[in-house]
Every structure is written in C-alpha cells, then in structure tokens.
Design a protein around this motif. Structure first.
Motif, PDB file in Angstrom:
ATOM      1  N   LYS A  14      75.347  29.450 -67.910  1.00 39.62           N
ATOM      2  CA  LYS A  14      74.680  30.022 -66.743  1.00 39.62           C
ATOM      3  C   LYS A  14      74.889  29.093 -65.556  1.00 39.62           C
ATOM      4  O   LYS A  14      74.809  27.873 -65.692  1.00 39.62           O
ATOM      5  N   SER A  15      75.124  29.678 -64.408  1.00 41.29           N
ATOM      6  CA  SER A  15      75.306  28.896 -63.196  1.00 41.29           C
ATOM      7  C   SER A  15      74.482  29.514 -62.085  1.00 41.29           C
ATOM      8  O   SER A  15      74.562  30.719 -61.845  1.00 41.29           O
ATOM      9  N   ILE A  16      73.697  28.712 -61.442  1.00 36.81           N
ATOM     10  CA  ILE A  16      72.917  29.192 -60.307  1.00 36.81           C
ATOM     11  C   ILE A  16      73.606  28.701 -59.044  1.00 36.81           C
ATOM     12  O   ILE A  16      73.839  27.500 -58.874  1.00 36.81           O
ATOM     13  N   CYS A  17      73.950  29.610 -58.177  1.00 40.91           N
ATOM     14  CA  CYS A  17      74.672  29.275 -56.955  1.00 40.91           C
ATOM     15  C   CYS A  17      73.765  29.456 -55.744  1.00 40.91           C
ATOM     16  O   CYS A  17      73.017  30.419 -55.668  1.00 40.91           O
ATOM     17  N   ILE A  18      73.864  28.527 -54.836  1.00 46.01           N
ATOM     18  CA  ILE A  18      73.144  28.624 -53.579  1.00 46.01           C
ATOM     19  C   ILE A  18      74.180  28.731 -52.473  1.00 46.01           C
ATOM     20  O   ILE A  18      75.069  27.901 -52.360  1.00 46.01           O
ATOM     21  N   VAL A  19      74.069  29.755 -51.670  1.00 42.79           N
ATOM     22  CA  VAL A  19      75.011  29.981 -50.580  1.00 42.79           C
ATOM     23  C   VAL A  19      74.320  29.566 -49.286  1.00 42.79           C
ATOM     24  O   VAL A  19      73.181  29.934 -49.028  1.00 42.79           O
ATOM     25  N   SER A  20      75.025  28.771 -48.472  1.00 40.81           N
ATOM     26  CA  SER A  20      74.454  28.341 -47.197  1.00 40.81           C
ATOM     27  C   SER A  20      75.502  28.453 -46.098  1.00 40.81           C
ATOM     28  O   SER A  20      76.688  28.597 -46.373  1.00 40.81           O
ATOM     29  N   LEU A  21      75.047  28.379 -44.874  1.00 40.40           N
ATOM     30  CA  LEU A  21      75.948  28.442 -43.733  1.00 40.40           C
ATOM     31  C   LEU A  21      76.822  27.204 -43.684  1.00 40.40           C
ATOM     32  O   LEU A  21      76.393  26.112 -44.027  1.00 40.40           O
ATOM     33  N   SER A  22      78.027  27.376 -43.222  1.00 42.85           N
ATOM     34  CA  SER A  22      78.978  26.281 -43.111  1.00 42.85           C
ATOM     35  C   SER A  22      78.675  25.425 -41.887  1.00 42.85           C
ATOM     36  O   SER A  22      78.179  25.915 -40.876  1.00 42.85           O
ATOM     37  N   THR A  23      79.001  24.151 -41.972  1.00 40.24           N
ATOM     38  CA  THR A  23      78.871  23.259 -40.823  1.00 40.24           C
ATOM     39  C   THR A  23      80.145  23.256 -39.984  1.00 40.24           C
ATOM     40  O   THR A  23      80.177  22.661 -38.926  1.00 40.24           O
ATOM     41  N   ALA A  24      81.182  23.916 -40.475  1.00 45.06           N
ATOM     42  CA  ALA A  24      82.468  23.944 -39.764  1.00 45.06           C
ATOM     43  C   ALA A  24      82.416  24.930 -38.601  1.00 45.06           C
ATOM     44  O   ALA A  24      81.620  25.862 -38.591  1.00 45.06           O
ATOM     45  N   LYS A  31      83.301  25.937 -50.033  1.00 44.42           N
ATOM     46  CA  LYS A  31      83.214  24.712 -50.820  1.00 44.42           C
ATOM     47  C   LYS A  31      82.281  24.948 -51.993  1.00 44.42           C
ATOM     48  O   LYS A  31      81.250  25.596 -51.854  1.00 44.42           O
ATOM     49  N   ILE A  32      82.663  24.412 -53.129  1.00 40.91           N
ATOM     50  CA  ILE A  32      81.825  24.474 -54.315  1.00 40.91           C
ATOM     51  C   ILE A  32      81.604  23.044 -54.784  1.00 40.91           C
ATOM     52  O   ILE A  32      82.559  22.270 -54.914  1.00 40.91           O
ATOM     53  N   PHE A  33      80.348  22.702 -55.007  1.00 41.43           N
ATOM     54  CA  PHE A  33      80.061  21.375 -55.512  1.00 41.43           C
ATOM     55  C   PHE A  33      78.857  21.403 -56.420  1.00 41.43           C
ATOM     56  O   PHE A  33      78.056  22.319 -56.398  1.00 41.43           O
ATOM     57  N   LYS A  34      78.771  20.385 -57.235  1.00 43.27           N
ATOM     58  CA  LYS A  34      77.678  20.240 -58.182  1.00 43.27           C
ATOM     59  C   LYS A  34      76.777  19.120 -57.680  1.00 43.27           C
ATOM     60  O   LYS A  34      77.266  18.079 -57.220  1.00 43.27           O
ATOM     61  N   VAL A  35      75.481  19.331 -57.770  1.00 45.70           N
ATOM     62  CA  VAL A  35      74.521  18.315 -57.342  1.00 45.70           C
ATOM     63  C   VAL A  35      74.746  17.040 -58.158  1.00 45.70           C
ATOM     64  O   VAL A  35      74.992  17.089 -59.355  1.00 45.70           O
ATOM     65  N   ASN A  36      74.686  15.908 -57.483  1.00 39.43           N
ATOM     66  CA  ASN A  36      74.871  14.584 -58.085  1.00 39.43           C
ATOM     67  C   ASN A  36      76.285  14.344 -58.614  1.00 39.43           C
ATOM     68  O   ASN A  36      76.480  13.516 -59.484  1.00 39.43           O
ATOM     69  N   SER A  37      77.253  15.068 -58.113  1.00 41.23           N
ATOM     70  CA  SER A  37      78.649  14.851 -58.487  1.00 41.23           C
ATOM     71  C   SER A  37      79.440  14.466 -57.237  1.00 41.23           C
ATOM     72  O   SER A  37      79.230  15.042 -56.171  1.00 41.23           O
ATOM     73  N   PRO A  38      80.339  13.504 -57.347  1.00 40.71           N
ATOM     74  CA  PRO A  38      81.133  13.096 -56.186  1.00 40.71           C
ATOM     75  C   PRO A  38      82.283  14.047 -55.859  1.00 40.71           C
ATOM     76  O   PRO A  38      82.946  13.896 -54.855  1.00 40.71           O
ATOM     77  N   ARG A 110      72.729  16.947 -40.756  1.00 38.10           N
ATOM     78  CA  ARG A 110      73.069  18.299 -41.225  1.00 38.10           C
ATOM     79  C   ARG A 110      74.131  18.238 -42.318  1.00 38.10           C
ATOM     80  O   ARG A 110      74.024  18.899 -43.347  1.00 38.10           O
ATOM     81  N   PHE A 111      75.176  17.452 -42.097  1.00 39.99           N
ATOM     82  CA  PHE A 111      76.249  17.294 -43.083  1.00 39.99           C
ATOM     83  C   PHE A 111      75.673  16.773 -44.394  1.00 39.99           C
ATOM     84  O   PHE A 111      75.998  17.276 -45.469  1.00 39.99           O
ATOM     85  N   ALA A 112      74.826  15.749 -44.314  1.00 39.38           N
ATOM     86  CA  ALA A 112      74.254  15.142 -45.512  1.00 39.38           C
ATOM     87  C   ALA A 112      73.384  16.119 -46.288  1.00 39.38           C
ATOM     88  O   ALA A 112      73.397  16.141 -47.516  1.00 39.38           O
ATOM     89  N   ILE A 113      72.655  16.956 -45.585  1.00 36.85           N
ATOM     90  CA  ILE A 113      71.804  17.959 -46.255  1.00 36.85           C
ATOM     91  C   ILE A 113      72.663  19.036 -46.908  1.00 36.85           C
ATOM     92  O   ILE A 113      72.484  19.364 -48.076  1.00 36.85           O
ATOM     93  N   VAL A 114      73.608  19.592 -46.154  1.00 36.88           N
ATOM     94  CA  VAL A 114      74.444  20.680 -46.671  1.00 36.88           C
ATOM     95  C   VAL A 114      75.285  20.216 -47.867  1.00 36.88           C
ATOM     96  O   VAL A 114      75.459  20.949 -48.828  1.00 36.88           O
ATOM     97  N   HIS A 115      75.777  18.980 -47.826  1.00 37.13           N
ATOM     98  CA  HIS A 115      76.630  18.473 -48.891  1.00 37.13           C
ATOM     99  C   HIS A 115      75.847  17.701 -49.954  1.00 37.13           C
ATOM    100  O   HIS A 115      76.428  17.023 -50.797  1.00 37.13           O
ATOM    101  N   LYS A 116      74.539  17.814 -49.902  1.00 42.34           N
ATOM    102  CA  LYS A 116      73.654  17.229 -50.925  1.00 42.34           C
ATOM    103  C   LYS A 116      73.868  15.726 -51.086  1.00 42.34           C
ATOM    104  O   LYS A 116      73.868  15.199 -52.192  1.00 42.34           O
TER     105      LYS A 116
END
Length: 118
Positions: A14-24, A31-38, A110-116
């Motif tokens: 199972k994967s829960i996805c959160i979609v947010s507005l881009s900063t670009a 972009k797809i990323f996992k929390v706490n992953s570089p 904003r970048f830091a929040i969006v990119h976790k």
C-alpha cells in the motif's frame, strides 16, 4: 490516492500519496519522494523518463536556522537564541540559499517544506 498491489509473495503493498503544488515556475514538474529518504525521482518531459536525484543535504545548523526563520524570528533573534553572531547566521543562511538554489529565505522555507527537509 492510495494505490494497492498484491506482490508475488502474496503480501499487500500500500502506498499513500500526497499531491502538492510545485515550487517550480514552469509546468511539467513531477517529483516522487519518500519521507526520510535522500532520494527523489523526477520526471523529465524532454526525455520522457524518470531520473533519480539526491535531495540537497542541509546541516543540523542550517535546518535549525530555517526552522527559526519559519517561526518568524529575525537574524538578530536567531543569533541570540543560538549564541552566535549575526554574521554567522547570515553565513549559514547564504549556504542554505546556495544549496537549495533559491533567492530568498521565504523560498528556502517553502522548498524545505515541500521537499520534506524539515
């Protein structure tokens, strides 16, 4: 969006996805990323492929300064809280802006929040 998949071993994935507005400033930024992953995956429209990238790595001090800035503290207040000079805080802020490739501390937050990163 919650994709479900039954693996070859019979386990439920199972994967829960959160979609947010881009900063670009341009469209087509996926972009797809996992929390706490570089690692993050970025889709490039020109080549129509997913490319693996590494998130910018901020030091503990740089993250601390962004967090205080997010809370509304000024450079002088952050310096007093951390027992550092204002020049040291300015140095760390400048390094944050360079690493995140942004021009203001608001864009860095904003970048830091969006990119976790926080």
């Amino acid at each position: 969006m919650t994709p479900l998949l039954l693996t070859a071993t019979g386990k439920l994935w199972k994967s829960i996805c959160i979609v947010s507005l881009s900063t670009a400033s341009q469209s087509g930024n996926i972009k797809i990323f996992k929390v706490n992953s570089p690692i993050l995956w970025m889709y490039t429209l020109e080549r129509a492929i997913w490319e693996e990238q590494t998130k910018p790595k901020l030091s503990h001090r740089e993250l601390e300064i962004i967090q205080y800035a997010f809370q509304g503290y000024t450079i002088q207040e952050i310096a007093a809280l951390l027992y550092l000079s204002t020049d040291t805080i300015k140095f760390h802020r400048r390094k944050v802006l360079e690493k995140l490739q942004v021009s203001t501390i608001a864009k860095a937050i904003r970048f830091a929040i969006v990119h976790k990163l926080l």
